[in-house]
Design a protein around this motif. Structure first.
Motif, PDB file in Angstrom:
ATOM      1  N   SER A  26      -7.274  -2.178  -2.881  1.00 35.92           N
ATOM      2  CA  SER A  26      -7.166  -3.251  -3.874  1.00 35.92           C
ATOM      3  C   SER A  26      -7.571  -4.583  -3.263  1.00 35.92           C
ATOM      4  N   SER A  27      -7.151  -4.803  -2.020  1.00 37.38           N
ATOM      5  CA  SER A  27      -7.506  -6.034  -1.318  1.00 37.38           C
ATOM      6  C   SER A  27      -8.982  -6.044  -0.923  1.00 37.38           C
ATOM      7  N   ASN A  28      -9.450  -4.923  -0.337  1.00 35.20           N
ATOM      8  CA  ASN A  28     -10.835  -4.868   0.149  1.00 35.20           C
ATOM      9  C   ASN A  28     -11.865  -4.964  -0.970  1.00 35.20           C
ATOM     10  N   LEU A  29     -11.572  -4.350  -2.106  1.00 34.75           N
ATOM     11  CA  LEU A  29     -12.568  -4.289  -3.175  1.00 34.75           C
ATOM     12  C   LEU A  29     -12.573  -5.540  -4.055  1.00 34.75           C
ATOM     13  N   ALA A  30     -11.676  -6.466  -3.765  1.00 32.30           N
ATOM     14  CA  ALA A  30     -11.676  -7.726  -4.521  1.00 32.30           C
ATOM     15  C   ALA A  30     -12.956  -8.530  -4.270  1.00 32.30           C
ATOM     16  N   ALA A  54     -14.069   5.568 -12.549  1.00 28.49           N
ATOM     17  CA  ALA A  54     -12.684   5.762 -13.001  1.00 28.49           C
ATOM     18  C   ALA A  54     -11.714   5.922 -11.839  1.00 28.49           C
ATOM     19  N   GLU A  55     -12.090   6.694 -10.811  1.00 30.14           N
ATOM     20  CA  GLU A  55     -11.174   6.921  -9.684  1.00 30.14           C
ATOM     21  C   GLU A  55     -10.972   5.638  -8.886  1.00 30.14           C
ATOM     22  N   VAL A  56     -12.025   4.861  -8.703  1.00 36.63           N
ATOM     23  CA  VAL A  56     -11.900   3.588  -7.989  1.00 36.63           C
ATOM     24  C   VAL A  56     -11.002   2.644  -8.770  1.00 36.63           C
ATOM     25  N   ARG A  57     -11.194   2.580 -10.085  1.00 31.79           N
ATOM     26  CA  ARG A  57     -10.340   1.704 -10.906  1.00 31.79           C
ATOM     27  C   ARG A  57      -8.886   2.166 -10.831  1.00 31.79           C
ATOM     28  N   ARG A  58      -8.670   3.487 -10.851  1.00 30.77           N
ATOM     29  CA  ARG A  58      -7.302   4.020 -10.760  1.00 30.77           C
ATOM     30  C   ARG A  58      -6.634   3.560  -9.466  1.00 30.77           C
ATOM     31  N   ARG A  59      -7.355   3.679  -8.359  1.00 30.53           N
ATOM     32  CA  ARG A  59      -6.741   3.321  -7.071  1.00 30.53           C
ATOM     33  C   ARG A  59      -6.555   1.821  -6.930  1.00 30.53           C
ATOM     34  N   ILE A  60      -7.479   1.033  -7.478  1.00 29.68           N
ATOM     35  CA  ILE A  60      -7.288  -0.424  -7.453  1.00 29.68           C
ATOM     36  C   ILE A  60      -6.039  -0.799  -8.242  1.00 29.68           C
ATOM     37  N   MET A  61      -5.836  -0.175  -9.392  1.00 27.11           N
ATOM     38  CA  MET A  61      -4.651  -0.488 -10.210  1.00 27.11           C
ATOM     39  C   MET A  61      -3.365  -0.061  -9.509  1.00 27.11           C
ATOM     40  N   ILE A  62      -3.381   1.125  -8.878  1.00 26.45           N
ATOM     41  CA  ILE A  62      -2.200   1.556  -8.117  1.00 26.45           C
ATOM     42  C   ILE A  62      -1.922   0.551  -7.001  1.00 26.45           C
ATOM     43  N   GLY A  63      -2.979   0.190  -6.264  1.00 24.24           N
ATOM     44  CA  GLY A  63      -2.809  -0.725  -5.140  1.00 24.24           C
ATOM     45  C   GLY A  63      -2.341  -2.097  -5.561  1.00 24.24           C
ATOM     46  N   THR A  64      -2.895  -2.614  -6.650  1.00 22.74           N
ATOM     47  CA  THR A  64      -2.488  -3.931  -7.138  1.00 22.74           C
ATOM     48  C   THR A  64      -1.031  -3.903  -7.586  1.00 22.74           C
ATOM     49  N   LEU A 121       1.407  -3.888  -4.634  1.00 21.56           N
ATOM     50  CA  LEU A 121       1.399  -5.158  -3.901  1.00 21.56           C
ATOM     51  C   LEU A 121       1.956  -6.318  -4.728  1.00 21.56           C
ATOM     52  N   SER A 122       2.276  -6.060  -6.000  1.00 23.00           N
ATOM     53  CA  SER A 122       2.728  -7.147  -6.867  1.00 23.00           C
ATOM     54  C   SER A 122       4.135  -7.603  -6.479  1.00 23.00           C
ATOM     55  N   ALA A 166       9.692  -2.533  -2.727  1.00 19.67           N
ATOM     56  CA  ALA A 166      10.082  -1.193  -3.173  1.00 19.67           C
ATOM     57  C   ALA A 166       9.042  -0.146  -2.793  1.00 19.67           C
ATOM     58  N   TYR A 167       7.766  -0.524  -2.764  1.00 15.03           N
ATOM     59  CA  TYR A 167       6.708   0.452  -2.508  1.00 15.03           C
ATOM     60  C   TYR A 167       5.992   0.200  -1.182  1.00 15.03           C
TER      61      TYR A 167
END
Length: 492
Positions: free
Chosen positions: A322-326, A358-368, A371-372, A378-379
């Motif tokens: 999520s950080s790297n692909l920003a 789709a898979e990249v978007r899925r992992r970016i959303m999980i990562g974001t 990190l929120s 918690a995570y």
């Protein structure tokens, strides 16, 4: 015997002995690459690069100025930046991007005399276990099930193009990257050998980043010796990578020995998980017998936090992604989609929606998400603590053994499309590979045999930090006893 039947060591030595010219090798492999387009292993072919390196190698042989890899053409995973040559990470967002710099690893291989056959296909941004997430289409394994079915089989991922190229004899050796198993799993699926070295052995500079604390380059080739040769050329300190290890590169090939008498090989009980096919357990037991036959002592060991490795990985890796692909925003490089009359934010959104799969978007959303502000402790923080416990398990186990032997994958290769609708089933492919990645340990996948459907199965040898030599030596002892010579019948 065709020149394309020769691996890295055989090409290097035959060329030095004058058995053939480097140009003959390059032409043979260029032709093989062109004739295997149906595998979709290459995103971009670079025959001129291979021929130019061959011309230099032939001239160097006349002058007596040979380099370690003179005469050897290689495939380069399209995650490595290659100067003036399109580098996409198999993503639409980087289509057409031509770097003005060379990755440290590819630069070292070229400086060692190697040529480049082309840029190899992969899962987009190295996110995937089946090579089905590439913006340039699926890679198809050269292997087919022996029952006569024509179902297209996955070569594994993310280094699927790399694995398919070596297995199909259209490249003698290739580069791969391994974040959570992306060298070892495809190597096991295609009946080849691949090693992930200790984190920091190979520079990450110029490799498109996925998860920076996990990404590590490594070689994939026909056998253990070829991997040792390539790894020597790829490794070494690089001031441009803050995680690079400032250590001399050992002479792994010269020290290669299958004599492992007196070594203790640990068999972690936690890797015998429920639901594994019987044939995986059988080949593991066979591997244990082979290493015992080589003179090693087999000991049972425990890695108690193993069951937490996969969820830990799938928090840490997406968070770092999520950080790297920003950085991919359509402003500085790569594709840009700018809606008429839209704002800067609209351009970001449109560019990323069009460019990321789709898979990249899925992992970016999980990562974001992890990190929120409300979920960081918690995570992400909790996952980092569990990662430390997993690493500590390995530190403790080295008191009882020198190396570990485990399965590489929980199954043989599956058909394309079989698991693509079930992300969890896909993530479970990495269950045996992820722990060594989280701990930054060297690990090699070596082919062990074929399953009932005629598809390859591999086993994994994990070593202490910086102990690539013993990992390679045990891999060689294993290779000699397995005697794996199966190869896919050409249908492409």
């Amino acid at each position: 015997m065709s020149l394309t039947d020769l691996g890295v060591a055989a090409i290097r030595d035959g060329f030095r002995n004058g058995d053939f010219s480097a140009r003959e090798v390059a032409e043979a492999y260029n032709e093989a690459v062109t004739s295997a387009k149906s595998l979709n292993a290459f995103i971009l072919e670079t025959p001129d690069h291979a021929l130019a390196a061959a011309a230099q190698a032939d001239a160097d042989r006349v002058s007596g100025d040979l380099k370690p890899l003179s005469g050897v053409p290689l495939g380069i995973k399209d995650l490595f930046a290659t100067k003036g040559v399109q580098t996409t990470a198999a993503s639409g967002i980087l289509k057409g991007f031509e770097p003005v710099y060379e990755s440290t690893v590819s630069a070292r291989l070229f400086a060692a005399g190697a040529g480049m056959l082309g840029k190899l296909n992969l899962d987009q941004f190295a996110m995937g276990s089946s090579n089905e997430t590439s913006a340039f289409g699926n890679v198809i394994s050269p292997w087919r099930r022996s029952d006569g079915g024509n179902a297209a089989i996955t070569p594994g991922g993310s280094s699927g193009g790399s694995a398919a190229a070596v297995a199909a004899r259209i490249a003698p050796g290739v580069t791969g990257t391994d974040t959570g198993g992306s060298i070892r799993q495809p190597a096991a699926f295609t009946g080849i050998t691949g090693i992930k070295p200790t984190y920091g052995r190979c520079s990450r500079w110029g490799i498109v980043a996925f998860a920076s604390s996990l990404d590590q380059a490594g070689p994939m080739a026909r056998d253990v010796r070829d991997c040792a040769i390539m790894l020597e050329a790829m490794s070494g300190f690089d001031a441009k990578d803050s995680t690079s290890l400032q250590l001399d590169v050992p002479k792994w090939e010269a020290s290669l020995s299958s004599d492992i008498r007196g070594k203790k090989i640990g068999i972690p009980r936690e890797y015998r998980i429920e639901g594994i096919p019987e044939e995986i357990g059988k080949v593991w037991d066979q591997g244990i017998d082979w290493l015992r036959d080589a003179g090693a002592e087999i000991v049972d060991v425990s890695l108690p936090h193993t069951r937490h490795a996969l969820p830990t990985y799938y928090i840490i890796a997406p968070a770092e992604a999520s950080s790297n692909l920003a950085r991919y925003d359509g402003v500085r490089y790569g594709n840009r989609v700018a809606p008429d009359g839209g704002s800067l934010a609209d351009m970001y959104e449109a560019t990323r929606a069009a460019g990321f799969g789709a898979e990249v978007r899925r992992r970016i959303m999980i990562g974001t998400y992890v990190l929120s502000a409300g979920f960081y402790d918690a995570y992400f923080n909790r996952a980092q603590k569990v990662r430390a416990l997993i690493a500590r398990d390995f530190e403790h186990v080295w008191n009882d053994c020198d190396l570990l032997l485990t399965p590489t994958t929980p199954s043989a290769a599956f058909a394309l499309g079989e698991k693509s609708d079930d992300p969890i089933a896909m993530y479970l492919n990495d269950v045996f590979a992820v722990p060594a990645s989280l701990a930054g340990l060297p690990a090699i996948a070596v082919p062990a045999g074929l399953n009932s459907e005629g598809l390859p199965l591999g086993l994994q040898i994990i070593g202490r930090p910086l102990d690539e030599q013993n990992v390679l030596n045990a891999g060689l002892a294993f290779e000699e006893r397995a005697g794996f010579v199966a190869r896919p019948e050409a249908w492409w």
